[in-house]
Design an enzyme around this catalytic site. Structure first.
Site, PDB file in Angstrom:
ATOM      1  CD  GLU A   1       9.429  -3.632  34.990  1.00  0.00           C
ATOM      2  OE1 GLU A   1      10.076  -4.591  34.526  1.00  0.00           O
ATOM      3  OE2 GLU A   1       9.990  -2.663  35.548  1.00  0.00           O
TER       4      GLU A   1
ATOM      5  CG  HIS B   1      13.951  -2.658  26.334  1.00  0.00           C
ATOM      6  ND1 HIS B   1      12.984  -1.699  26.108  1.00  0.00           N
ATOM      7  CD2 HIS B   1      13.882  -2.940  27.663  1.00  0.00           C
ATOM      8  CE1 HIS B   1      12.366  -1.417  27.239  1.00  0.00           C
ATOM      9  NE2 HIS B   1      12.891  -2.166  28.202  1.00  0.00           N
TER      10      HIS B   1
ATOM     11  NE  ARG C   1      11.704  -6.191  28.720  1.00  0.00           N
ATOM     12  CZ  ARG C   1      12.664  -5.948  29.614  1.00  0.00           C
ATOM     13  NH1 ARG C   1      13.830  -6.551  29.492  1.00  0.00           N
ATOM     14  NH2 ARG C   1      12.444  -5.124  30.608  1.00  0.00           N
TER      15      ARG C   1
ATOM     16  CG  HIS D   1      17.385  -4.622  27.307  1.00  0.00           C
ATOM     17  ND1 HIS D   1      17.925  -3.459  27.825  1.00  0.00           N
ATOM     18  CD2 HIS D   1      16.626  -5.154  28.314  1.00  0.00           C
ATOM     19  CE1 HIS D   1      17.524  -3.291  29.074  1.00  0.00           C
ATOM     20  NE2 HIS D   1      16.743  -4.307  29.402  1.00  0.00           N
TER      21      HIS D   1
ATOM     22  NE  ARG E   1      16.766  -9.627  31.392  1.00  0.00           N
ATOM     23  CZ  ARG E   1      16.169  -8.465  31.660  1.00  0.00           C
ATOM     24  NH1 ARG E   1      15.327  -8.375  32.698  1.00  0.00           N
ATOM     25  NH2 ARG E   1      16.382  -7.404  30.912  1.00  0.00           N
TER      26      ARG E   1
END
Length: 554
Positions: free
Chosen positions: A112, A228, A274, A331, A366
């Site tokens: 990811e 997100h 992100r 998100h 995060r």
């Protein structure tokens, strides 16, 4: 009135991990405002990050977490969780929680964004949260009782106003109930619903943060909101999350003409952190250009991502065409109720875990798949701490501060009797404020998205701060809430949380992680490195109810 050793407000991964790890001798009540599975954890498509692969190492996971968090993280906390991650995953796996495996019976590891190695463990492809929640629910013991559709709307403090000793909640029939406990844990999740575009469940309205703030606990890092990059976008609305794992398997972000939008933006391209991907998509969107996820290179997409395929089908998107329309949305909040790694807040007897808490692990942004990990990690830590302290002064706080359903404060009398809160010290005794004085939810969500969203400026933040101020935050911090219905409590908690996010975003005059200021587009390490913005209500005796300060996030 009901009494327990531990009250847990919320039913996500962090709450259930805590409940499973608590000693069976403890009487535990779980309170959740809707169904047990109505939160973000159950919707989590992504997996859990852990350095399990032979060529991986917890230190590399640590470095990736710091880099994604723009080095605002508490480094010791990050190192502790990344070292613990493999053990947590293996413990669940060996206990019977099924994770996806390869042909040799080993854990299947995915990639990811912002990870340097394949280390993402999934369950059911893109249904990791659901499978983990179901597993933890199935293992709850008889010492744990569950009350659903029970909306906690106030924390109860002792006679000195220094210890949390319980909560007040509203039931489905509109009646109020008092719950007393030696330990009260907020595991209420995040606050994505304060924005118009969000991946979050309808329950994510900032309840725990608002509850803690009204009670006088410290909150930190409220400006850091992760947007997100890829929410399904159909007919002007977000319809659900398209997991980052899709890009991890090779999907790329493109225009309708097929231009790869992340080329030349970041070395990791579509797997960049992100905030970078979200800002890039946002730049196209505000010029009226729709962005798509091109999934044509992913073989057997429907079997690999059954949840996402079903979501697309339900909203008229033909997966066979290989293009999924996306837009960024809120998100995850990196900030929240300030705690240590045992979940302890600035108020004794009150704890916070999961997304409602700010442990400093996530920093300013995060790292993907660290959220379920943090819930398991801190939930387990808190269980260990409570188990080791279960016989110390049990019930003392309740006996000291609560008798015949009455809590008396010397300066600030608060009587819990016939569902009435009286606060004489601040001259707001029996004051009730009408919910008509709260902002309309749709207006709140849209203005937060437009003014306190992905790209922020002093002008827009000031405008939003002034708009929010007209609804009299100070009055709502002191008013009795007993008369409000759950829908009105949602509006109030969203309003309080939105106010704190906006104030913090206005105060931080730099860009870092999930906080992007167009008028201050760069990190300012000289003035802001490791500096947290803390929100906390002052003692009501001085007539002031809120202040900001900066503190070093060590």
């Amino acid at each position: 009135m009901k009494q327990a050793d531990v009250i847990i407000v919320g039913s996500g991964i962090a709450a259930l991990q805590l409940a499973n790890k608590l000693a069976k001798s403890l009487n535990v009540i779980i309170l959740t405002k809707k169904e047990l599975t109505a939160g973000n954890s159950y919707l989590a498509q992504g997996g859990v990050a852990a350095a399990i692969a032979p060529g991986d190492d917890p230190y590399l996971h640590y470095l990736d977490t710091l880099e994604a968090g723009a080095h605002h993280n508490k480094s010791e906390a990050v190192l502790e969780i990344t070292k613990k991650a493999p053990e947590l995953i293996k413990g669940l796996w060996e206990s019977g929680c099924r994770f996806d495996e390869d042909g040799d019976g080993k854990l299947l590891l995915g990639m990811e964004g912002a990870h340097s190695e394949k280390r993402i463990v999934h369950s059911g492809g893109d249904a990791t949260g659901k499978h983990m929640v179901d597993f933890l629910l199935s293992n709850l013991d008889a010492n744990i009782s569950i009350e659903q559709s029970t909306f906690v709307f106030e924390l109860i403090l002792d006679s000195e106003g220094t210890h949390c000793i319980g909560v007040k909640a509203k039931r489905m029939d509109g009646t109020n109930e008092t719950y007393l406990a030696t330990h009260v844990v907020l595991a209420t999740g995040g606050c994505g619903q304060v924005f118009a575009f969000t991946s979050n469940a309808e329950t994510a309205t900032g309840d725990g943060m608002a509850l803690a703030y009204r009670a006088g606990a410290e909150l930190a890092d409220m400006e850091f909101i992760q947007f997100h990059p890829t929410l399904l976008y159909v007919e002007g609305k977000t319809r659900g999350l398209i997991s980052e794992a899709v890009r991890g398997e090779g999907a790329v972000l493109v225009t309708a003409e097929g231009k790869w939008i992340m080329d030349g933006i970041h070395p990791l391209k579509d797997l960049a952190p992100r905030h970078i991907v979200s800002q890039t998509i946002y730049d196209y969107s505000r010029r009226g250009i729709q962005i798509y996820l091109d999934i044509t290179t992913i073989p057997d997409f429907c079997s690999r991502f059954p949840t996402i395929s079903k979501l697309c089908s339900e909203h008229g998107i033909d997966i066979d065409k290989g293009l999924i329309p996306v837009v960024p949305g809120s998100h995850f909040i990196m900030g929240g109720i300030k705690t240590d790694l045992q979940g302890r807040t600035s108020i004794p007897g009150l704890y916070a875990i999961g997304e409602a808490a700010c442990t400093g692990i996530h920093g300013a942004n995060r790292l993907a798949s660290n959220s379920l990990l943090e819930g398991m990690f801190v939930g387990g830590n808190l269980a260990d701490w409570l188990n080791s302290h279960q016989d110390a002064n049990r019930d003392d706080a309740i006996i000291r501060g609560f008798h015949n359903q009455t809590v008396k404060r010397a300066d600030n009398i608060m009587e819990i009797q016939n569902q009435t809160v009286k606060r004489a010290g601040n001259k707001l005794e029996n004051q009730t404020v009408s919910s008509s004085e709260l902002p309309d939810i749709d207006s709140l969500k849209q203005t937060m998205m437009d003014r306190t969203g992905i790209v922020r400026t002093k002008e827009l933040l000031t405008l939003q701060n002034e708009w929010l101020a007209q609804f009299s935050l100070d009055d709502w911090l002191e008013a009795s809430l007993d008369h409000l219905q759950p829908s009105e409590l949602n509006r109030l908690f969203m309003y309080i949380t939105a106010s704190l996010i906006t104030k913090a975003a206005l105060d931080r005059t730099e860009s870092r992680g999930g906080h992007y200021r167009k008028d201050f587009p760069h990190e300012d390490n000289a003035n802001w490195m490791k500096q947290q913005i803390i929100h906390q209500r002052k003692n009501v005796k001085d007539g002031k109810h809120e202040y900001n300060q900066t503190a070093l996030a060590t």
